[in-house]
Design a protein around this motif. Structure first.
Motif, mmCIF file in Angstrom:
data_model
loop_
_atom_site.group_PDB
_atom_site.id
_atom_site.type_symbol
_atom_site.label_atom_id
_atom_site.label_comp_id
_atom_site.label_asym_id
_atom_site.label_seq_id
_atom_site.Cartn_x
_atom_site.Cartn_y
_atom_site.Cartn_z
ATOM 1 N N MET A 149 0.847 -1.188 0.000
ATOM 2 C CA MET A 149 0.000 0.000 0.000
ATOM 3 C C MET A 149 0.886 1.242 0.000
ATOM 4 O O MET A 149 1.994 1.217 0.552
ATOM 5 C CB MET A 149 -0.903 0.037 1.240
ATOM 6 C CG MET A 149 -2.121 -0.854 1.153
ATOM 7 S SD MET A 149 -3.417 -0.067 0.156
ATOM 8 C CE MET A 149 -4.752 -1.222 0.441
ATOM 9 N N PRO A 150 0.410 2.349 -0.578
ATOM 10 C CA PRO A 150 1.209 3.582 -0.588
ATOM 11 C C PRO A 150 1.262 4.240 0.781
ATOM 12 O O PRO A 150 0.472 3.931 1.685
ATOM 13 C CB PRO A 150 0.472 4.468 -1.598
ATOM 14 C CG PRO A 150 -0.931 3.972 -1.581
ATOM 15 C CD PRO A 150 -0.841 2.493 -1.344
ATOM 16 N N ASP A 151 2.224 5.147 0.929
ATOM 17 C CA ASP A 151 2.372 5.904 2.178
ATOM 18 C C ASP A 151 1.119 6.732 2.461
ATOM 19 O O ASP A 151 0.314 6.999 1.573
ATOM 20 C CB ASP A 151 3.575 6.847 2.087
ATOM 21 C CG ASP A 151 4.900 6.113 1.984
ATOM 22 O OD1 ASP A 151 4.907 4.870 2.132
ATOM 23 O OD2 ASP A 151 5.920 6.784 1.754
ATOM 24 N N LEU A 152 0.996 7.151 3.712
ATOM 25 C CA LEU A 152 -0.115 8.020 4.100
ATOM 26 C C LEU A 152 0.055 9.376 3.429
ATOM 27 O O LEU A 152 1.023 10.092 3.680
ATOM 28 C CB LEU A 152 -0.132 8.180 5.625
ATOM 29 C CG LEU A 152 -1.308 8.978 6.206
ATOM 30 C CD1 LEU A 152 -2.614 8.231 5.982
ATOM 31 C CD2 LEU A 152 -1.085 9.250 7.687
ATOM 32 N N ASP A 153 -0.880 9.733 2.567
ATOM 33 C CA ASP A 153 -0.758 10.980 1.820
ATOM 34 C C ASP A 153 -2.151 11.471 1.436
ATOM 35 O O ASP A 153 -2.929 10.730 0.835
ATOM 36 C CB ASP A 153 0.092 10.775 0.566
ATOM 37 C CG ASP A 153 0.373 12.088 -0.152
ATOM 38 O OD1 ASP A 153 0.417 13.136 0.514
ATOM 39 O OD2 ASP A 153 0.543 12.063 -1.386
ATOM 40 N N PHE A 154 -2.456 12.693 1.795
ATOM 41 C CA PHE A 154 -3.741 13.303 1.438
ATOM 42 C C PHE A 154 -3.663 14.799 1.697
ATOM 43 O O PHE A 154 -2.762 15.289 2.377
ATOM 44 C CB PHE A 154 -4.888 12.696 2.262
ATOM 45 C CG PHE A 154 -4.704 12.809 3.749
ATOM 46 C CD1 PHE A 154 -4.971 13.985 4.430
ATOM 47 C CD2 PHE A 154 -4.264 11.718 4.486
ATOM 48 C CE1 PHE A 154 -4.796 14.100 5.802
ATOM 49 C CE2 PHE A 154 -4.074 11.809 5.864
ATOM 50 C CZ PHE A 154 -4.344 13.008 6.521
ATOM 51 N N ASN A 155 -4.623 15.516 1.157
ATOM 52 C CA ASN A 155 -4.819 16.937 1.445
ATOM 53 C C ASN A 155 -6.300 17.138 1.718
ATOM 54 O O ASN A 155 -7.115 17.161 0.784
ATOM 55 C CB ASN A 155 -4.346 17.806 0.279
ATOM 56 C CG ASN A 155 -2.843 17.828 0.139
ATOM 57 O OD1 ASN A 155 -2.143 18.492 0.893
ATOM 58 N ND2 ASN A 155 -2.332 17.088 -0.838
ATOM 59 N N LEU A 156 -6.646 17.257 3.004
ATOM 60 C CA LEU A 156 -8.033 17.358 3.417
ATOM 61 C C LEU A 156 -8.200 18.481 4.440
ATOM 62 O O LEU A 156 -7.286 19.275 4.661
ATOM 63 C CB LEU A 156 -8.507 16.015 4.003
ATOM 64 C CG LEU A 156 -8.537 14.820 3.027
ATOM 65 C CD1 LEU A 156 -8.835 13.532 3.779
ATOM 66 C CD2 LEU A 156 -9.556 15.041 1.921
ATOM 67 N N VAL A 157 -9.355 18.532 5.066
ATOM 68 C CA VAL A 157 -9.654 19.526 6.095
ATOM 69 C C VAL A 157 -10.013 18.778 7.370
ATOM 70 O O VAL A 157 -10.843 17.855 7.337
ATOM 71 C CB VAL A 157 -10.821 20.437 5.673
ATOM 72 C CG1 VAL A 157 -11.176 21.418 6.794
ATOM 73 C CG2 VAL A 157 -10.468 21.191 4.397
ATOM 74 N N ASP A 158 -9.380 19.145 8.504
ATOM 75 C CA ASP A 158 -9.680 18.430 9.740
ATOM 76 C C ASP A 158 -10.918 18.999 10.418
ATOM 77 O O ASP A 158 -11.536 19.962 9.937
ATOM 78 C CB ASP A 158 -8.470 18.406 10.678
ATOM 79 C CG ASP A 158 -8.155 19.763 11.304
ATOM 80 O OD1 ASP A 158 -8.962 20.704 11.200
ATOM 81 O OD2 ASP A 158 -7.073 19.875 11.931
ATOM 82 N N ASP A 159 -11.304 18.407 11.542
ATOM 83 C CA ASP A 159 -12.551 18.806 12.190
ATOM 84 C C ASP A 159 -12.457 20.144 12.921
ATOM 85 O O ASP A 159 -13.431 20.603 13.517
ATOM 86 C CB ASP A 159 -13.058 17.717 13.137
ATOM 87 C CG ASP A 159 -12.048 17.319 14.184
ATOM 88 O OD1 ASP A 159 -11.264 18.175 14.632
ATOM 89 O OD2 ASP A 159 -12.021 16.142 14.571
ATOM 90 N N GLY A 160 -11.295 20.767 12.845
ATOM 91 C CA GLY A 160 -11.153 22.131 13.343
ATOM 92 C C GLY A 160 -11.173 23.156 12.227
ATOM 93 O O GLY A 160 -10.989 24.349 12.469
ATOM 94 N N GLY A 161 -11.384 22.667 10.989
ATOM 95 C CA GLY A 161 -11.432 23.558 9.837
ATOM 96 C C GLY A 161 -10.073 23.871 9.238
ATOM 97 O O GLY A 161 -9.961 24.741 8.375
#
Length: 204
Positions: free
Chosen positions: A42-54
């Motif tokens: 599986m690939p490394d942990l990688d993303f661009n998202l928004v957390d629950d604090g905005g």
């Protein structure tokens, strides 16, 4: 209800099933893990998202922590709350080591799961849980990255709907490397055992 939630298009889940078989057969040498070893698959942990604090966050923001990644949604009637409740007990059993772990709950229902909604939801289970959301495209890309699947069910007469999704928990080490995969079939003791090994190991 659980059966309905776990129902995903089989065609989309075949890559994940194949991965489980490959990981199980990749080595005949004794392994320390009780969960499914997915190292190198599986690939490394990688993303661009928004957390629950905005806040805008990426996978790199969680380097140094052991991460448990789970795809779900806050309107889920049973599978998601049961999984988060189990992970809370696992964190309690790990004691102080759990401070170096994070549960990342990625919503597959971004239309309803705002950061505020996610914050209230995940914090009701465990303070080390973080809700993540983003654009539908970003969520779909992350789901595909880890060979998972989800699908929206037809709306009911009241306009509400459910989302069928896979229930795997993806576990990454402190360096963001994919290491283990847990399913509802794994006993809680196995999660505690393997997370203890990962948390006790220093990052590189």
């Amino acid at each position: 209800m659980i059966t309905a939630l776990l129902r995903s298009p089989l065609r989309r889940l075949l890559p994940l099933l194949a991965l489980l078989m490959l990981a199980a057969c990749s080595s005949s040498a004794p392994q320390p893990w009780r969960l499914t070893d997915i190292s190198g698959h599986m690939p490394d942990l990688d993303f661009n998202l928004v957390d629950d604090g905005g806040r805008a966050v990426s996978g790199r923001d969680y380097r140094g922590k052991v991460v448990l990644l789970y795809f779900g949604y806050t309107h889920c009637p049973d599978v998601c709350p049961m999984t988060l409740a189990q992970l809370h007990v696992v964190m309690q059993r790990l004691g102080p080591l759990a401070d170096d772990a994070r549960i990342l709950f990625v919503s597959v229902d971004p239309a309803r799961d705002t950061p505020a909604v996610l914050h209230a939801y995940v914090n009701a289970f465990d303070p080390r849980a973080v809700g993540l959301t983003g654009s539908p495209r970003a969520i779909e890309a992350l789901v595909k990255r880890y060979r998972s699947a989800f699908s929206r069910e037809p709306p009911r007469s009241d306009g509400q709907y459910e989302v069928s999704h896979s229930s795997a928990i993806y576990i990454f080490d402190r360096d963001g490397k994919a290491r283990l995969l847990a399913t509802p079939a794994h006993p809680q003791d196995d999660l505690v055992h393997d997370l203890h090994l990962l948390l006790a190991a220093p990052g590189h």
